[in-house]
Design a protein around this motif. Structure first.
Motif, PDB file in Angstrom:
ATOM      1  N   ALA A 593       0.794  -1.224   0.000  1.00  0.00           N
ATOM      2  CA  ALA A 593       0.000   0.000   0.000  1.00  0.00           C
ATOM      3  C   ALA A 593       0.826   1.274   0.000  1.00  0.00           C
ATOM      4  CB  ALA A 593      -0.948   0.018   1.202  1.00  0.00           C
ATOM      5  N   LEU A 594       2.090   1.222   0.395  1.00  0.00           N
ATOM      6  CA  LEU A 594       2.904   2.431   0.377  1.00  0.00           C
ATOM      7  C   LEU A 594       3.363   2.743  -1.043  1.00  0.00           C
ATOM      8  CD1 LEU A 594       5.328   2.377   3.453  1.00  0.00           C
ATOM      9  CD2 LEU A 594       3.377   3.866   3.060  1.00  0.00           C
ATOM     10  N   VAL A 595       3.414   4.018  -1.359  1.00  0.00           N
ATOM     11  CA  VAL A 595       3.911   4.467  -2.658  1.00  0.00           C
ATOM     12  C   VAL A 595       5.383   4.833  -2.511  1.00  0.00           C
ATOM     13  CG1 VAL A 595       3.656   6.186  -4.477  1.00  0.00           C
ATOM     14  CG2 VAL A 595       1.630   5.300  -3.297  1.00  0.00           C
ATOM     15  N   ASN A 596       6.219   4.314  -3.409  1.00  0.00           N
ATOM     16  CA  ASN A 596       7.641   4.644  -3.436  1.00  0.00           C
ATOM     17  C   ASN A 596       8.322   4.324  -2.104  1.00  0.00           C
ATOM     18  OD1 ASN A 596      10.074   5.688  -4.467  1.00  0.00           O
ATOM     19  ND2 ASN A 596       9.603   7.761  -3.747  1.00  0.00           N
ATOM     20  N   GLY A 597       8.013   3.140  -1.568  1.00  0.00           N
ATOM     21  CA  GLY A 597       8.620   2.744  -0.309  1.00  0.00           C
ATOM     22  C   GLY A 597      10.105   2.503  -0.397  1.00  0.00           C
ATOM     23  N   ASP A 598      10.637   2.330  -1.609  1.00  0.00           N
ATOM     24  CA  ASP A 598      12.085   2.159  -1.750  1.00  0.00           C
ATOM     25  C   ASP A 598      12.800   3.462  -2.053  1.00  0.00           C
ATOM     26  OD1 ASP A 598      11.180   2.609  -4.287  1.00  0.00           O
ATOM     27  OD2 ASP A 598      11.852   0.689  -5.114  1.00  0.00           O
ATOM     28  N   PHE A 599      12.021   4.560  -2.154  1.00  0.00           N
ATOM     29  CA  PHE A 599      12.578   5.907  -2.322  1.00  0.00           C
ATOM     30  C   PHE A 599      13.438   6.042  -3.585  1.00  0.00           C
ATOM     31  CE2 PHE A 599      12.065   5.044   2.235  1.00  0.00           C
ATOM     32  CZ  PHE A 599      11.165   6.052   2.579  1.00  0.00           C
ATOM     33  N   GLU A 600      13.117   5.240  -4.600  1.00  0.00           N
ATOM     34  CA  GLU A 600      13.905   5.280  -5.833  1.00  0.00           C
ATOM     35  C   GLU A 600      13.442   6.386  -6.777  1.00  0.00           C
ATOM     36  OE1 GLU A 600      16.701   3.535  -6.363  1.00  0.00           O
ATOM     37  OE2 GLU A 600      16.400   2.839  -4.293  1.00  0.00           O
ATOM     38  N   ASN A 601      12.270   6.985  -6.525  1.00  0.00           N
ATOM     39  CA  ASN A 601      11.835   8.136  -7.304  1.00  0.00           C
ATOM     40  C   ASN A 601      11.314   9.194  -6.335  1.00  0.00           C
ATOM     41  OD1 ASN A 601       8.883   7.643  -6.894  1.00  0.00           O
ATOM     42  ND2 ASN A 601       9.333   5.782  -8.097  1.00  0.00           N
ATOM     43  N   ASP A 602      10.721  10.254  -6.860  1.00  0.00           N
ATOM     44  CA  ASP A 602      10.340  11.392  -6.019  1.00  0.00           C
ATOM     45  C   ASP A 602       8.849  11.437  -5.720  1.00  0.00           C
ATOM     46  OD1 ASP A 602      12.971  12.057  -6.212  1.00  0.00           O
ATOM     47  OD2 ASP A 602      12.685  13.693  -7.645  1.00  0.00           O
ATOM     48  N   LEU A 731      19.046  10.026  10.286  1.00  0.00           N
ATOM     49  CA  LEU A 731      18.405   8.720  10.221  1.00  0.00           C
ATOM     50  C   LEU A 731      18.124   8.425   8.747  1.00  0.00           C
ATOM     51  CD1 LEU A 731      16.988   6.297  11.653  1.00  0.00           C
ATOM     52  CD2 LEU A 731      14.899   7.684  11.630  1.00  0.00           C
ATOM     53  N   TYR A 732      18.544   7.246   8.291  1.00  0.00           N
ATOM     54  CA  TYR A 732      18.294   6.823   6.918  1.00  0.00           C
ATOM     55  C   TYR A 732      17.243   5.722   6.945  1.00  0.00           C
ATOM     56  CZ  TYR A 732      22.489   9.477   6.010  1.00  0.00           C
ATOM     57  OH  TYR A 732      23.418  10.500   5.925  1.00  0.00           O
ATOM     58  N   VAL A 733      16.276   5.816   6.050  1.00  0.00           N
ATOM     59  CA  VAL A 733      15.182   4.835   5.976  1.00  0.00           C
ATOM     60  C   VAL A 733      15.109   4.326   4.545  1.00  0.00           C
ATOM     61  CG1 VAL A 733      12.712   4.449   6.269  1.00  0.00           C
ATOM     62  CG2 VAL A 733      13.931   5.961   7.849  1.00  0.00           C
ATOM     63  N   ASP A 734      14.857   3.023   4.392  1.00  0.00           N
ATOM     64  CA  ASP A 734      14.741   2.421   3.062  1.00  0.00           C
ATOM     65  C   ASP A 734      13.806   1.218   3.142  1.00  0.00           C
ATOM     66  OD1 ASP A 734      15.147   2.110   0.377  1.00  0.00           O
ATOM     67  OD2 ASP A 734      17.271   1.588   0.513  1.00  0.00           O
ATOM     68  N   ASP A 735      13.345   0.789   1.970  1.00  0.00           N
ATOM     69  CA  ASP A 735      12.527  -0.414   1.812  1.00  0.00           C
ATOM     70  C   ASP A 735      11.358  -0.448   2.791  1.00  0.00           C
ATOM     71  OD1 ASP A 735      14.146  -1.248  -0.234  1.00  0.00           O
ATOM     72  OD2 ASP A 735      15.454  -2.434   1.044  1.00  0.00           O
ATOM     73  N   ALA A 736      10.606   0.651   2.803  1.00  0.00           N
ATOM     74  CA  ALA A 736       9.404   0.706   3.638  1.00  0.00           C
ATOM     75  C   ALA A 736       8.241   0.080   2.885  1.00  0.00           C
ATOM     76  CB  ALA A 736       9.083   2.157   3.999  1.00  0.00           C
ATOM     77  N   SER A 737       7.427  -0.687   3.566  1.00  0.00           N
ATOM     78  CA  SER A 737       6.273  -1.319   2.926  1.00  0.00           C
ATOM     79  C   SER A 737       5.131  -1.414   3.922  1.00  0.00           C
ATOM     80  CB  SER A 737       6.623  -2.718   2.405  1.00  0.00           C
ATOM     81  OG  SER A 737       6.804  -3.622   3.486  1.00  0.00           O
TER      82      SER A 737
END
Length: 978
Positions: A593-602, A731-737
């Motif tokens: 359900a999250l949009v752009n959870g990997d933060f690869e785009n804006d 704090l760095y965050v990545d791969d949120a889902s």
């Protein structure tokens, strides 16, 4: 010859009136710029020279006594002839009249003796008959028949007030009902008697002239520490008819003498006392205008009048310094009018006059002129105390920005402050002027020491050293506008920007207003902000209009434009998933359900506009090329800031599972109060802390079960707080889902078809009873987190979650769980996430919502002072009415509080509760400097059936000791169970 010279000198010393040891005082040009806030007590009417002297000084009001015993010497026989002449003279000379109605005639008195002289507000020292023999005058007694209705012909006081105000309603608009009633010389009745006098007089005056201003007779306060006034305030609070009559007074005046600091401190005290007697939900008393209609400092060193006492007195030079300091302090305390006691020495032993009886001037007369000319018509006034140094700043005056500076300690010092203009004018107390220039962008003013310790506290200075006035002449307001917006906007969240310019001191802050539709009211969206853009959240199909105004560094403020600067309509055209939408999920399926959870785009995430914004980064990534960086990386500039991103999404009502997971990497070299945070805001606006982080670590995963939020649109926020001190934190965050799963629709199990078995004897084969195949119920899976310490969710009332125990038995047997007693949340906006629920008291240093320190969510309530440079005597408080229903079995109050920078001996926080009887109960007194969140709870079940008032506040003593007190409060909850 020598003996003769000695004899002549001796005669001169014995007859000081024969010579003038003081040089003639320089007189400034007449003050024509007066704004009407200054006046004098008792400008006499017996000599035509007094009024021009008072007017040239800058006074525009004359306060004097209109005596009842003169007007109605016999019952029902009124003679106003002597007062007609006085009033005509005042008006012809440009003065408004403030008339004191007082003095009971002998025939109407209920006590006292005729042997004691009639009371006279012009005389501050009681005659010897009062002081020595203890006599009280009939004119100080309560009048007869005061308890009758005000308009009863036999209520003599009501009749006198109505007749007097009716006669002069076109000439006098200010009426004061008695003088110093808490001093037995002027009033021998009780506080209850005086309240009745006030009620009758107020109603009579308003009936005669609804547009007049009625002052409560100013209490002296010094004699009883305010006990008389507090009894009157108690009677006002308990009188059910008082609110309908504006509590029987329009203005509360004070009398303050000799100590210039009390012009600020005592007004703050008075407003605080008024706040304690408010009715639930009311601010009527503390919002009353306050006047100081007597203030002054007598002199003891005038060679023409030797032998005067030094107690609570000063030299003529100290009197001049007092005048400017007292007026500046009063304006900083938001006093509306000031009336000096008095223009000339007149009929008193104490020497208060700015002018001698022979009409020669003292230095204080010129100081009064300086104050009237320059401390004039400010937009607002601020006051800072740093150690012994005091600065009162008048912003946006017709002259520009005015700073009044003085030293209230006994050692010479200097005051340095930032310049807003390339030069300024420096004035002393006599109006002597010179141009000064900043050095390295700052002005530095040498401040001479205080010298007057003539009070009753050893070593205490009652008047500061000679004051200086700095004028930075910028009188033109800035200009600003909201930058154009597209006609339509395809998202409910969009950026609004604005800009401004100023030809003088430069733009300081902006206010931005918005309205929903052309007919909607203008609402302030951004207030006193230094930012030039922010993210606005609206609703689909609505058109929003924006306008701005700017304030420059001199306090000049532009007016809002009549029409909007920019507008846009929100029109979300396509159902493309965005930060506020959730993909459709088929029954029995799970979906990300999250949009752009990997933060690869804006896309997807809103980066909040903060002093140090979050950003996409390639410095660290758990997978792919990018992650999101919150906070300040090691190479960044340390600043006090929040740095965060957020995304909104909807969890369907029929979701059986909603699992949030993300990878995070904290990076910090700070040992202070920096931290990272992961927050969730529910549909009601309540923030919940999912996790906080400190220190440094490698990538680690965290998961959270959000199924409890099914049916809600929630907001997920990642962020970092940096306190601007020590090291920095990122704090760095990545791969949120967010995996959302819906329930599977049960499928019916086919009924077995019976098999026919041939037999020699036909028999019937019974049809088997259909057997329902057990539907598998998923057992909740708890994903362990690599972080060994679990941060509890800071909700005010945690609800325990039942623990599922796996069982090998395929049949699920429902267990009946006892239903707990129903509980309700009584507190409104306990998380301080919006502006509802709480009454913020209008004090010298107001409490306020703060997004810099919060236990959970985005905001907390700040109480008290955070900046040592702004240390003032003040109370800073909020309160809320809480109704605890009858029959409640429990009522648990809980909250979190964060004390910071423990103050001096007179600084403390306080949590109070007022019951329906008006009694205040102390729940907790807060002292210290823990600088961490502490919990507090209290059982309030004893108040079942009552509406109580919870007050949270901080007191600062303004001692200038470099110590102030502040307390943040968050997550206030009152859980009531039946």
């Amino acid at each position: 010859m020598i003996r003769r010279a000695v004899l002549i000198l001796s005669l001169v010393l014995l007859l000081p009136g024969l010579v003038r040891a003081q040089a003639p005082q320089t007189v400034l040009p007449p003050v024509t710029e007066a704004d009407g806030r200054l006046g004098f007590c008792f400008v006499y009417h017996n000599d035509p020279a007094w009024h021009p002297l008072a007017y040239r000084a800058g006074a525009r009001m004359n306060r004097w006594q209109l005596s009842w015993y003169d007007v109605e010497r016999q019952p029902g026989q009124f003679d106003y002839s002597s007062y007609d002449q006085r009033i005509a003279l005042d008006l012809s000379q440009g003065f408004a009249v403030s008339a004191i109605l007082m003095g009971t005639p002998v025939w109407a008195a209920t006590g006292g003796t005729r042997l004691a002289p009639l009371i006279d507000a012009q005389v501050k020292t009681p005659p010897w008959t009062v002081r020595v023999l203890g006599m009280t005058s009939t004119s100080a007694s309560p009048p007869a028949n005061l308890s009758l209705p005000w308009d009863d012909p036999n209520n003599y006081w009501g009749r006198f007030v109505y007749r007097t105000v009716s006669r002069y309603k076109d000439r006098i608009k200010v009426w004061e009902l008695w003088n110093e009633p808490d001093w037995p010389y002027f009033w021998t009745g009780s506080a209850d008697d005086f309240y009745q006098l006030l009620k009758v007089g107020y109603q009579a005056a308003k009936a005669a002239d609804p547009e007049c201003t009625v002052l409560m007779g100013a209490p002296l306060i010094y004699s009883d520490n305010g006990a008389f006034l507090e009894r009157v305030l108690t009677l006002i609070r308990e009188d059910p008819e008082a609110p309908a009559h504006n509590y029987y007074f329009d203005v509360l005046p004070m009398h303050i003498y000799s100590n210039s600091a009390q012009m600020y401190d005592n007004v703050a005290w008075l407003r605080w006392r008024l706040s304690l007697y408010e009715r639930p939900g009311s601010r009527d008393l503390q919002s009353k205008p306050i006047w100081i209609n007597e203030f002054g400092l007598p002199v003891w060193d005038d060679p023409a009048l030797p032998g005067r006492s030094k107690l609570w007195a000063g030299t003529m030079e100290e009197q001049a310094a007092y005048v400017i300091q007292a007026i500046a302090n009063a304006f900083a305390a938001r006093v509306e009018r000031l009336v000096y006691f008095r223009l000339h020495d007149a009929d008193m032993y104490e020497v208060y006059g700015l002018v001698r009886n022979d009409k020669s001037l003292r230095p204080a007369y010129t100081a009064y002129q300086v104050a009237a000319r320059y401390l004039n018509s400010p937009r607002w006034v601020s006051r800072t105390v740093w150690g012994d140094r005091v600065r009162v700043t008048l912003w946006g005056t017709p002259q520009g920005k005015i700073s009044v500076l003085w030293n209230q300690g006994g050692t010479p010092t200097e005051y340095t402050f930032t310049a807003i203009m390339p030069s300024a004018t420096l004035l002393d107390k006599q109006g002597n002027a010179r141009t000064i220039y900043p050095l390295n962008g700052q002005y530095t003013i040498e401040l001479p020491p205080a010298t007057n310790t003539n009070g009753t506290i050893p070593g205490q200075f009652i008047v500061g050293g000679d004051p200086y006035i700095v004028i930075e002449s910028d009188t033109l307001p800035p200009t600003s506008r909201v930058n154009p917006l597209p006609t339509t906007t395809s998202a409910t969240s969009f950026t609004v920007s604005w800009s401004g310019s100023d030809a003088g001191s430069g733009v300081w802050t902006y206010d931005v207003q918005v309205r929903d539709g052309l007919d909607g009211p203008w609402i302030t969206w951004q207030s006193a902000t230094t930012r030039t853009s922010a993210t606005f959240e609206g609703e689909e199909g609505h058109t929003y209009y924006f306008r701005s105004r700017a304030m420059d560094r001199a306090g000049n403020e532009e007016e809002y434009p009549a029409t909007a600067d920019a507008f846009t309509t929100i029109s979300v055209v396509t159902p493309t998933p965005t930060a506020t939408s959730t993909p459709t999920i088929a029954p029995g399926q799970c979906r990300q359900a999250l949009v752009n959870g990997d933060f690869e785009n804006d896309t997807g995430w809103s980066i909040l506009q903060t002093p140090y914004q979050a950003a996409y980064t390639t410095d660290y990534a758990h997978s792919g090329e990018r992650a999101i960086r919150l906070g300040i990386p090691p190479a960044g500039t340390n600043t006090y800031s929040y740095s965060s991103v957020e995304q909104r999404f909807t969890i369907p009502a029929d979701a059986v599972r909603a699992t949030l997971s993300y990878w995070y990497r904290p990076l910090s070299d700070d040992e202070g109060s920096d931290y990272g945070y992961i927050l969730l805001r529910d549909a009601s606006g309540r923030w919940r802390t999912l996790r906080t982080t400190k220190g440094s670590a490698d990538w680690q995963q965290s998961t959270h079960d959000l199924s409890a939020y099914a049916g809600q649109t929630v907001t997920l926020r990642f962020g970092v707080y940096n306190d601007g001190r020590g090291g920095v934190t990122a704090l760095y965050v990545d791969d949120a889902s967010l995996e959302i799963c819906l329930a599977q629709v049960p499928t019916a199990t086919p009924t077995p078809t019976p098999t026919h078995t041939p037999t020699s004897t036909p028999t019937s084969t019974p049809t088997p009873t259909p057997t329902s195949t057990p539907t598998h119920t998923p057992t909740p899976t708890f994903t362990p987190t690599s972080t060994p310490t679990h941060t509890p969710t800071p909700t005010s009332t945690p609800t325990p979650a039942p623990t599922s125990t796996p069982t090998s038995t395929p049949t699920w047997t429902p267990t009946v769980t006892p239903t707990s007693a129903p509980c309700t949340e009584v507190a409104v906006n306990g998380g301080f996430e919006d502006s509802t629920g709480w009454l913020i008291h209008d004090t010298i240093y107001k409490a306020g919502y703060d997004d810099q320190i919060a236990y959970s969510g985005a905001q907390a309530m700040r109480l008290g002072i955070t900046d040592v440079a702004r240390d003032v005597f003040s109370y800073s408080s909020v309160e809320q009415a809480l109704t605890i229903p009858a029959g409640a079995t429990s009522a648990n109050l809980s909250l979190w509080y964060y004390p910071q920078t423990g103050g001096g001996t007179g600084d403390y926080g306080y949590f109070l509760l007022r019951d329906e009887g008006g009694t205040w109960h102390v729940l907790l007194v807060v002292r210290g400097d823990e600088q961490k969140w502490l919990s507090f709870s209290s059982d309030l079940s004893a108040y079942a059936g009552q509406t109580v008032r919870l007050r949270l506040g901080v007191r600062n003593d303004g001692a200038g000791d470099g110590r102030v007190m502040a307390v943040w409060v968050d997550d206030v909850s009152l859980q009531v169970c039946k």
